[in-house]
Design an enzyme around this catalytic site. Sequence first.
Site, PDB file in Angstrom:
ATOM      1  N   SER A 127       0.921  -1.180  -0.060  1.00  0.00           N
ATOM      2  CA  SER A 127       0.093  -0.027   0.080  1.00  0.00           C
ATOM      3  C   SER A 127       0.794   1.459   0.189  1.00  0.00           C
ATOM      4  O   SER A 127       2.078   1.397   0.631  1.00  0.00           O
ATOM      5  CB  SER A 127      -0.855  -0.131   1.317  1.00  0.00           C
ATOM      6  OG  SER A 127      -1.411   1.230   1.464  1.00  0.00           O
ATOM      7  N   ALA A 128       0.365   2.404  -0.416  1.00  0.00           N
ATOM      8  CA  ALA A 128       0.854   3.431  -0.572  1.00  0.00           C
ATOM      9  C   ALA A 128       1.309   4.181   0.791  1.00  0.00           C
ATOM     10  O   ALA A 128       1.874   5.048   0.975  1.00  0.00           O
ATOM     11  CB  ALA A 128       0.255   4.538  -1.255  1.00  0.00           C
ATOM     12  N   THR A 129       0.592   3.433   1.778  1.00  0.00           N
ATOM     13  CA  THR A 129       0.505   4.013   3.451  1.00  0.00           C
ATOM     14  C   THR A 129       2.165   3.851   3.730  1.00  0.00           C
ATOM     15  O   THR A 129       2.402   4.786   4.561  1.00  0.00           O
ATOM     16  CB  THR A 129      -0.432   3.011   4.116  1.00  0.00           C
ATOM     17  OG1 THR A 129      -0.370   3.826   5.241  1.00  0.00           O
ATOM     18  CG2 THR A 129      -0.021   1.575   4.372  1.00  0.00           C
ATOM     19  N   TYR A 152      -1.736  -1.458  11.185  1.00  0.00           N
ATOM     20  CA  TYR A 152      -2.177  -1.808   9.902  1.00  0.00           C
ATOM     21  C   TYR A 152      -0.875  -1.430   8.995  1.00  0.00           C
ATOM     22  O   TYR A 152      -0.328  -2.226   8.140  1.00  0.00           O
ATOM     23  CB  TYR A 152      -3.250  -1.208   9.482  1.00  0.00           C
ATOM     24  CG  TYR A 152      -3.644  -1.331   7.864  1.00  0.00           C
ATOM     25  CD1 TYR A 152      -4.096  -2.425   7.251  1.00  0.00           C
ATOM     26  CD2 TYR A 152      -3.299  -0.174   7.094  1.00  0.00           C
ATOM     27  CE1 TYR A 152      -4.062  -2.435   5.691  1.00  0.00           C
ATOM     28  CE2 TYR A 152      -3.444  -0.213   5.533  1.00  0.00           C
ATOM     29  CZ  TYR A 152      -3.736  -1.682   5.247  1.00  0.00           C
ATOM     30  OH  TYR A 152      -3.929  -1.575   3.652  1.00  0.00           O
ATOM     31  N   LYS A 156       2.085  -3.774   6.646  1.00  0.00           N
ATOM     32  CA  LYS A 156       2.412  -3.466   5.220  1.00  0.00           C
ATOM     33  C   LYS A 156       3.849  -3.432   4.920  1.00  0.00           C
ATOM     34  O   LYS A 156       4.529  -4.152   4.115  1.00  0.00           O
ATOM     35  CB  LYS A 156       1.736  -2.431   4.206  1.00  0.00           C
ATOM     36  CG  LYS A 156       0.228  -2.614   4.354  1.00  0.00           C
ATOM     37  CD  LYS A 156      -0.247  -3.868   3.529  1.00  0.00           C
ATOM     38  CE  LYS A 156      -1.809  -4.242   3.451  1.00  0.00           C
ATOM     39  NZ  LYS A 156      -1.916  -5.461   2.704  1.00  0.00           N
TER      40      LYS A 156
END
Length: 339
Positions: A127-129, A152, A156
């Site tokens: 994810s871009a997170t 979360y 990732k």
Amino acid sequence: MKKTVLVSGGAGFIGSHVTVELIEAGYEVVVADNFSNCDDTCFEGVKKITGREDLPLVKMDFCDRNAVGKLFKDYHIDAVIHFAAFKAVGESVADPLKYYTNNLQSFLNVLDVAREQGGCNVLFSSSATVYGEPEKLPVTEQSPRQAATSPYGNTKQMCEDFLRDCVAAYPGVRGIALRYFNPIGAHPSALIGELPRGVPNNLVPFITQTAIGKRACLSIFGNDYPTPDGTCQRDYIDIVDLAKAHVCAVARMLDGKMEEPYEIFNIGTGRPVSVLELVNAFEKVNNLKLNYKFAPRRPGDVTAIWADPSLANEKLGWKAERTVEETLAAAWAWERRLK
Ligand code: UDP
């Protein structure tokens, strides 16, 4: 012989769209899911869209190491795409152990089986997170990862590292991490789409539920950000476009086209869209008015992030194609069908 792709979490939002695109591209697919966060709506939809009533479905938990081992013995798996994970940021802050236990253990089991059988092609849904609040926009794959702001997000980053280290250590294990920006929309058939449980956290399901009357009013979180209209900017990527990126990545692995045994690609459009722009586009393309109000900022939100997708464009031969209007029309068609 058709190559077989295992899709963990294949009955969920992203997994179901990827399963459709894989089948349409000529792959055999084995769907595995524990249905902890979805029902069988999307799996049934996948069967209808593809005409594959016989599509294999294994109900299992990827945290069960024996079950994962058995799955790889029962089927000859050429590549695995790992989606099976929890994904609610707020819940991960409230119950970090739930996220660490599930999201890490399930992926460790996939990697351990890949190692044990002497190799496998592993695609991880990242994810871009991982970029946090970027200093420079757009973000490339070389942009620094920032300390995660939620368990979360941390899972990732950790799973990316697990994959990188296992690829380096175990012969035959190859990996690609795809960093998704904001996946939205639904299949044009309106047979599969997002099915949030309870109050949606994400913007587009909240918009469609407000438009249909399930929610009274959309709150736009913050209109005092340093952006052109004061609302946050994101890179909203159509779910079918996103799914197609997986087919390109799987082909790259299976056709021996990888340049490194571990590769990372941003999957986005390269186009920033603000919350207000998205709301306006939704109203316009679907010819309706949305009840919304401005509300305080949501803790943890970054101001703006969008992708530089040129590496994926070049190396995967993939490009986002659908306009945000087409995507929002598909999201609305899906919501109306659910009614
Ligand atoms: N957002 C909003 N109202 C909502 C849900 C989200 O204004 O009810 C905003 C949120 O602040 C962010 C953008 O929409 O700027 C995208 O949020 P989402 O949760 O969909 O994805 P994120 O970028 O947080 O992963």
